[in-house]
Design a protein around this motif. Sequence first.
Motif, PDB file in Angstrom:
ATOM      1  N   CYS A 254      -4.228-124.941 -32.265  1.00  0.00           N
ATOM      2  CA  CYS A 254      -4.727-123.579 -32.069  1.00  0.00           C
ATOM      3  C   CYS A 254      -3.876-122.856 -31.030  1.00  0.00           C
ATOM      4  N   ASN A 255      -3.296-121.745 -31.413  1.00  0.00           N
ATOM      5  CA  ASN A 255      -2.582-120.848 -30.508  1.00  0.00           C
ATOM      6  C   ASN A 255      -1.596-121.555 -29.585  1.00  0.00           C
ATOM      7  N   GLY A 256      -0.831-122.483 -30.145  1.00  0.00           N
ATOM      8  CA  GLY A 256       0.236-123.123 -29.391  1.00  0.00           C
ATOM      9  C   GLY A 256      -0.134-124.431 -28.725  1.00  0.00           C
ATOM     10  N   LEU A 257      -1.420-124.784 -28.711  1.00  0.00           N
ATOM     11  CA  LEU A 257      -1.847-126.054 -28.143  1.00  0.00           C
ATOM     12  C   LEU A 257      -2.224-127.023 -29.265  1.00  0.00           C
ATOM     13  N   LEU A 258      -2.082-128.315 -28.978  1.00  0.00           N
ATOM     14  CA  LEU A 258      -2.501-129.368 -29.901  1.00  0.00           C
ATOM     15  C   LEU A 258      -3.550-130.233 -29.230  1.00  0.00           C
ATOM     16  N   CYS A 259      -4.539-130.661 -30.002  1.00  0.00           N
ATOM     17  CA  CYS A 259      -5.485-131.668 -29.552  1.00  0.00           C
ATOM     18  C   CYS A 259      -5.107-132.968 -30.250  1.00  0.00           C
ATOM     19  N   CYS A 260      -4.821-133.997 -29.462  1.00  0.00           N
ATOM     20  CA  CYS A 260      -4.374-135.279 -30.001  1.00  0.00           C
ATOM     21  C   CYS A 260      -5.329-136.378 -29.561  1.00  0.00           C
ATOM     22  N   SER A 261      -5.571-137.319 -30.441  1.00  0.00           N
ATOM     23  CA  SER A 261      -6.396-138.476 -30.086  1.00  0.00           C
ATOM     24  C   SER A 261      -5.517-139.707 -29.998  1.00  0.00           C
ATOM     25  N   SER A 262      -5.839-140.581 -29.048  1.00  0.00           N
ATOM     26  CA  SER A 262      -5.096-141.821 -28.883  1.00  0.00           C
ATOM     27  C   SER A 262      -5.409-142.760 -30.041  1.00  0.00           C
ATOM     28  N   ILE A 263      -4.380-143.384 -30.598  1.00  0.00           N
ATOM     29  CA  ILE A 263      -4.592-144.341 -31.689  1.00  0.00           C
ATOM     30  C   ILE A 263      -5.113-145.670 -31.163  1.00  0.00           C
ATOM     31  N   PRO A 264      -4.541-146.244 -30.091  1.00  0.00           N
ATOM     32  CA  PRO A 264      -5.059-147.543 -29.607  1.00  0.00           C
ATOM     33  C   PRO A 264      -6.364-147.440 -28.827  1.00  0.00           C
ATOM     34  N   ASP A 265      -6.635-146.290 -28.198  1.00  0.00           N
ATOM     35  CA  ASP A 265      -7.829-146.153 -27.361  1.00  0.00           C
ATOM     36  C   ASP A 265      -8.767-145.092 -27.943  1.00  0.00           C
ATOM     37  N   LYS A 266      -9.790-145.526 -28.683  1.00  0.00           N
ATOM     38  CA  LYS A 266     -10.747-144.597 -29.276  1.00  0.00           C
ATOM     39  C   LYS A 266     -11.486-143.810 -28.185  1.00  0.00           C
ATOM     40  N   GLY A 267     -11.668-142.539 -28.432  1.00  0.00           N
ATOM     41  CA  GLY A 267     -12.383-141.698 -27.477  1.00  0.00           C
ATOM     42  C   GLY A 267     -11.505-141.062 -26.420  1.00  0.00           C
ATOM     43  N   VAL A 268     -10.170-141.322 -26.462  1.00  0.00           N
ATOM     44  CA  VAL A 268      -9.235-140.720 -25.507  1.00  0.00           C
ATOM     45  C   VAL A 268      -8.541-139.542 -26.187  1.00  0.00           C
TER      46      VAL A 268
END
Length: 360
Positions: free
Chosen positions: A100-114
């Motif tokens: 959204c508007n130049g930012l990314l939300c990324c989730s950690s693959i090895p650590d769920k909930g990060v």
Amino acid sequence: MNSQRFGFFPDEVVLQILSRLPIKSLFRSRIVCKLWYRLVSDKYFIHLYNEASAKNPVLLVEISDSLGSRSNLIVVDNQRGVSEFSLDFLKDRVKVRASCNGLLCCSSIPDKGVYFVCNPMTREFKLLPKSRERHVTRFYPDGEATLVGLACNLSTQKFNVVLAGYHRTFGHRPDGTFICMVYDSESNKWRKFVSFQDDQFTHMNKNQVVYVNGALHWLTGSCSCILVLDLDYDIWRKMSLPEQVSCGSGNRFYLLESDGCLSVVQISDAWMRIWVLREYEREEWHLVDTVSLRCIKGLVPGIFPICQTGEYIFLATHKQILVFYRKTRVWKEMYSVKNSSTLPLWYSAHAFRSTIFSCH
């Protein structure tokens, strides 16, 4: 900003030129003089730059190697072509969940909930604090949130991250309780509210979350309606699709943004139809374009619209990125995968735009 002369050119002319530079070039130009160095933190220039960027959305796609152990991001730009960058500055293996508007939300693959929020162009990032909810045991079906949304307000430079999913008690099936966690960048805290939902979502429904009018929007898996989250009041509501939309066999629907408005794209065997919600409060949809798909007939079953403006629309297939120019009615291939890829391009494609937006 303060009125200062930029050599032989009027101030506004130089500002307009600089506001159209790629962010990397803009940041390199800071070494020219002290005035240019201060530009990237000047409110007027930030507004000017982000306003120009909003008119040129690009397509971002994650390309993984055959083992899935590392991935790079490809940016396909209608004006500047194809470029590549990495999220290695996060020091983690991640997947992009929302843009959204130049930012990314990324989730950690090895650590769920990060979760991370980052600006890949400036390489700034923020590691979000963990909420008190235990994501691994509380969300259904795979321990991750069903819906992940990112809402970035360019005027206030604040953002929200939304994690929503069906609650289940350990060892039991979900009971329809829909838990929503909202992170607020201003308070650096999560808030929670609970509702009841019975909607399901496809992979593309989850990817194509649209932030307009202070709310996040998802198309439901049945294509019966649009699920809306009002972030000002923490309320879920439903919005109708265009009346002309036919949900019969062979029709597929996608939710996109179009120049700041909500848009629905329908793809059938021979046609692509585009509606735009020009009157948001009154839910008045307008059919703005009908495109023949005959010249790409062989690609139609596996083609997906990703982002658009009034001038062009980007679409992804298994191995290609195409652009359709709406004025000239011309199709063009912008990118193709030469080697084997673990996932189709459309599976990890997101709308993106390059902005000056701090995560802090």
